[in-house]
Scaffold this motif. Structure first.
Motif, PDB file in Angstrom:
ATOM      1  N   GLU A  12       0.866  -1.179   0.000  1.00 16.98           N
ATOM      2  CA  GLU A  12       0.000   0.000   0.000  1.00 16.98           C
ATOM      3  C   GLU A  12       0.900   1.225   0.000  1.00 16.98           C
ATOM      4  O   GLU A  12       1.840   1.316   0.771  1.00 16.98           O
ATOM      5  N   SER A  13       0.594   2.128  -0.919  1.00 16.67           N
ATOM      6  CA  SER A  13       1.336   3.386  -0.998  1.00 16.67           C
ATOM      7  C   SER A  13       0.370   4.493  -1.394  1.00 16.67           C
ATOM      8  O   SER A  13      -0.348   4.363  -2.390  1.00 16.67           O
ATOM      9  N   GLN A  14       0.312   5.523  -0.606  1.00 14.89           N
ATOM     10  CA  GLN A  14      -0.548   6.686  -0.862  1.00 14.89           C
ATOM     11  C   GLN A  14      -1.997   6.279  -1.120  1.00 14.89           C
ATOM     12  O   GLN A  14      -2.655   6.785  -2.024  1.00 14.89           O
ATOM     13  N   GLY A  15      -2.475   5.336  -0.335  1.00 15.02           N
ATOM     14  CA  GLY A  15      -3.866   4.905  -0.424  1.00 15.02           C
ATOM     15  C   GLY A  15      -4.169   3.916  -1.536  1.00 15.02           C
ATOM     16  O   GLY A  15      -5.317   3.525  -1.719  1.00 15.02           O
ATOM     17  N   CYS A  16      -3.154   3.514  -2.299  1.00 16.02           N
ATOM     18  CA  CYS A  16      -3.346   2.556  -3.381  1.00 16.02           C
ATOM     19  C   CYS A  16      -2.771   1.196  -2.989  1.00 16.02           C
ATOM     20  O   CYS A  16      -1.693   1.122  -2.402  1.00 16.02           O
ATOM     21  N   TRP A  17      -3.506   0.138  -3.330  1.00 15.42           N
ATOM     22  CA  TRP A  17      -3.111  -1.228  -2.992  1.00 15.42           C
ATOM     23  C   TRP A  17      -2.614  -1.948  -4.233  1.00 15.42           C
ATOM     24  O   TRP A  17      -3.165  -1.766  -5.324  1.00 15.42           O
ATOM     25  N   TYR A  18      -1.583  -2.797  -4.057  1.00 11.48           N
ATOM     26  CA  TYR A  18      -0.996  -3.546  -5.167  1.00 11.48           C
ATOM     27  C   TYR A  18      -0.669  -4.973  -4.736  1.00 11.48           C
ATOM     28  O   TYR A  18       0.034  -5.161  -3.747  1.00 11.48           O
ATOM     29  N   PRO A  19      -1.145  -5.969  -5.481  1.00  8.44           N
ATOM     30  CA  PRO A  19      -0.713  -7.343  -5.192  1.00  8.44           C
ATOM     31  C   PRO A  19       0.628  -7.613  -5.889  1.00  8.44           C
ATOM     32  O   PRO A  19       0.888  -7.100  -6.981  1.00  8.44           O
ATOM     33  N   VAL A  20       1.470  -8.416  -5.234  1.00  5.14           N
ATOM     34  CA  VAL A  20       2.742  -8.831  -5.815  1.00  5.14           C
ATOM     35  C   VAL A  20       2.806 -10.352  -5.715  1.00  5.14           C
ATOM     36  O   VAL A  20       2.784 -10.908  -4.613  1.00  5.14           O
ATOM     37  N   GLU A  21       2.854 -11.007  -6.859  1.00  3.68           N
ATOM     38  CA  GLU A  21       2.927 -12.465  -6.920  1.00  3.68           C
ATOM     39  C   GLU A  21       4.368 -12.870  -7.204  1.00  3.68           C
ATOM     40  O   GLU A  21       5.011 -12.318  -8.093  1.00  3.68           O
ATOM     41  N   TYR A  22       4.886 -13.837  -6.448  1.00  7.48           N
ATOM     42  CA  TYR A  22       6.254 -14.323  -6.640  1.00  7.48           C
ATOM     43  C   TYR A  22       6.227 -15.595  -7.475  1.00  7.48           C
ATOM     44  O   TYR A  22       5.433 -16.497  -7.218  1.00  7.48           O
ATOM     45  N   LYS A  23       7.118 -15.661  -8.456  1.00  7.69           N
ATOM     46  CA  LYS A  23       7.268 -16.848  -9.292  1.00  7.69           C
ATOM     47  C   LYS A  23       8.739 -17.229  -9.367  1.00  7.69           C
ATOM     48  O   LYS A  23       9.612 -16.373  -9.356  1.00  7.69           O
ATOM     49  N   ARG A  24       9.021 -18.512  -9.476  1.00 10.57           N
ATOM     50  CA  ARG A  24      10.391 -19.015  -9.404  1.00 10.57           C
ATOM     51  C   ARG A  24      11.240 -18.687 -10.621  1.00 10.57           C
ATOM     52  O   ARG A  24      12.424 -18.505 -10.517  1.00 10.57           O
ATOM     53  N   GLY A  25      10.667 -18.645 -11.778  1.00 12.18           N
ATOM     54  CA  GLY A  25      11.440 -18.540 -13.012  1.00 12.18           C
ATOM     55  C   GLY A  25      11.660 -17.122 -13.478  1.00 12.18           C
ATOM     56  O   GLY A  25      12.015 -16.233 -12.718  1.00 12.18           O
ATOM     57  N   HIS A  26      11.416 -16.941 -14.753  1.00 11.59           N
ATOM     58  CA  HIS A  26      11.495 -15.624 -15.370  1.00 11.59           C
ATOM     59  C   HIS A  26      10.257 -15.440 -16.219  1.00 11.59           C
ATOM     60  O   HIS A  26       9.484 -16.374 -16.430  1.00 11.59           O
ATOM     61  N   LYS A  27      10.038 -14.220 -16.696  1.00 12.30           N
ATOM     62  CA  LYS A  27       8.853 -13.919 -17.491  1.00 12.30           C
ATOM     63  C   LYS A  27       8.752 -14.874 -18.662  1.00 12.30           C
ATOM     64  O   LYS A  27       9.675 -15.006 -19.451  1.00 12.30           O
ATOM     65  N   GLY A  28       7.637 -15.566 -18.733  1.00  7.87           N
ATOM     66  CA  GLY A  28       7.408 -16.501 -19.827  1.00  7.87           C
ATOM     67  C   GLY A  28       6.594 -15.859 -20.932  1.00  7.87           C
ATOM     68  O   GLY A  28       6.271 -14.669 -20.887  1.00  7.87           O
ATOM     69  N   GLU A  29       6.231 -16.660 -21.889  1.00  9.93           N
ATOM     70  CA  GLU A  29       5.474 -16.135 -23.024  1.00  9.93           C
ATOM     71  C   GLU A  29       3.969 -16.258 -22.816  1.00  9.93           C
ATOM     72  O   GLU A  29       3.191 -15.843 -23.656  1.00  9.93           O
ATOM     73  N   PHE A  30       3.545 -16.799 -21.681  1.00  7.32           N
ATOM     74  CA  PHE A  30       2.132 -16.997 -21.421  1.00  7.32           C
ATOM     75  C   PHE A  30       1.645 -15.960 -20.419  1.00  7.32           C
ATOM     76  O   PHE A  30       2.429 -15.415 -19.648  1.00  7.32           O
ATOM     77  N   ASP A  31       0.336 -15.705 -20.383  1.00  5.89           N
ATOM     78  CA  ASP A  31      -0.201 -14.653 -19.520  1.00  5.89           C
ATOM     79  C   ASP A  31      -0.869 -15.180 -18.251  1.00  5.89           C
ATOM     80  O   ASP A  31      -1.586 -14.456 -17.581  1.00  5.89           O
ATOM     81  N   ASN A  32      -0.603 -16.431 -17.897  1.00  9.31           N
ATOM     82  CA  ASN A  32      -1.280 -16.997 -16.729  1.00  9.31           C
ATOM     83  C   ASN A  32      -0.867 -16.321 -15.417  1.00  9.31           C
ATOM     84  O   ASN A  32      -1.676 -16.202 -14.504  1.00  9.31           O
ATOM     85  N   ASP A  33       0.375 -15.844 -15.309  1.00 11.85           N
ATOM     86  CA  ASP A  33       0.799 -15.152 -14.082  1.00 11.85           C
ATOM     87  C   ASP A  33       0.062 -13.823 -13.938  1.00 11.85           C
ATOM     88  O   ASP A  33      -0.361 -13.452 -12.835  1.00 11.85           O
TER      89      ASP A  33
END
Length: 196
Positions: free
Chosen positions: A81-102
């Motif tokens: 949370e920063s300045q009243g705005c909320w953000y989710p952060v998801e952790y993944k083991r690899g690197h950015k893939g070509e799929f949009d499931n994350d």
């Protein structure tokens, strides 16, 4: 009010492969491989319940997110949370893939945060451990619609229990169910059914 909630992670699984989602959510199966073990290890480190301030950003780890509106529930890796705005952060083991499931999983977390806080969530992040990089995910109208459509697809899958056939694609190579579902067989069956 909905009593049966869909796991947020199941949207990721369904987007990656409906057959994989069926195996995990309907058949109750899980098979480890190198990637799932690395992912579990990463999440064990990340899911140490904690909160604190980092510069001007308030962070809390491993809290449950829930949306009665969408029937979703799941444990977050990190919410900021920063300045009243909320953000989710998801952790993944690899690197950015070509799929949009994350990105779809982040969008589902955003829907939950919106339901819980009453505030619009305009972005989130995926942190890829292998590259030590955060990738911003803009929570666009299109991504919201895709998340809601996937919620419906997962709901239908859970209600009917009908197994989608496995369909071979490049993503099968890293899947822990590869040797169980034999995706090339499913592709051949589909081709046969289409021909007849």
């Amino acid at each position: 009010m909905q009593n049966d909630y869909i796991a947020i992670a199941s949207l990721n699984q369904y987007s990656y492969c409906p057959h994989r989602c069926w195996r995990m959510s309907c058949a109750g199966e899980f098979v480890d491989n190198q990637y799932t073990i690395e992912g579990t290890s990463l999440h064990e480190r990340v899911h140490t319940l904690d909160s604190g301030q980092r510069e001007e950003i308030w962070q809390v780890r491993a809290i449950w997110l829930k949306s009665e509106k969408y029937g979703l529930i799941g444990k977050s890796d990190l919410v900021e949370e920063s300045q009243g705005c909320w953000y989710p952060v998801e952790y993944k083991r690899g690197h950015k893939g070509e799929f949009d499931n994350d990105e779809l999983q982040v969008a589902a977390q955003a829907l939950c945060l919106e339901d819980m806080t009453g505030k619009t969530v305009s972005k989130g992040y995926v942190y890829y451990a292998q590259s030590h990089q955060r990738q911003e995910v803009k929570i666009t109208a299109q991504l919201r619609e895709e998340a809601i459509a996937t919620i419906q697809s997962v709901t239908t899958l859970l209600e009917t229990g009908k197994m989608p056939l496995p369909i071979y694609s490049p993503r099968c190579q890293g899947c822990s169910f590869y040797s169980q579902c034999l995706p090339q067989v499913g592709t051949k069956i589909n081709r046969y059914q289409e021909a007849n």
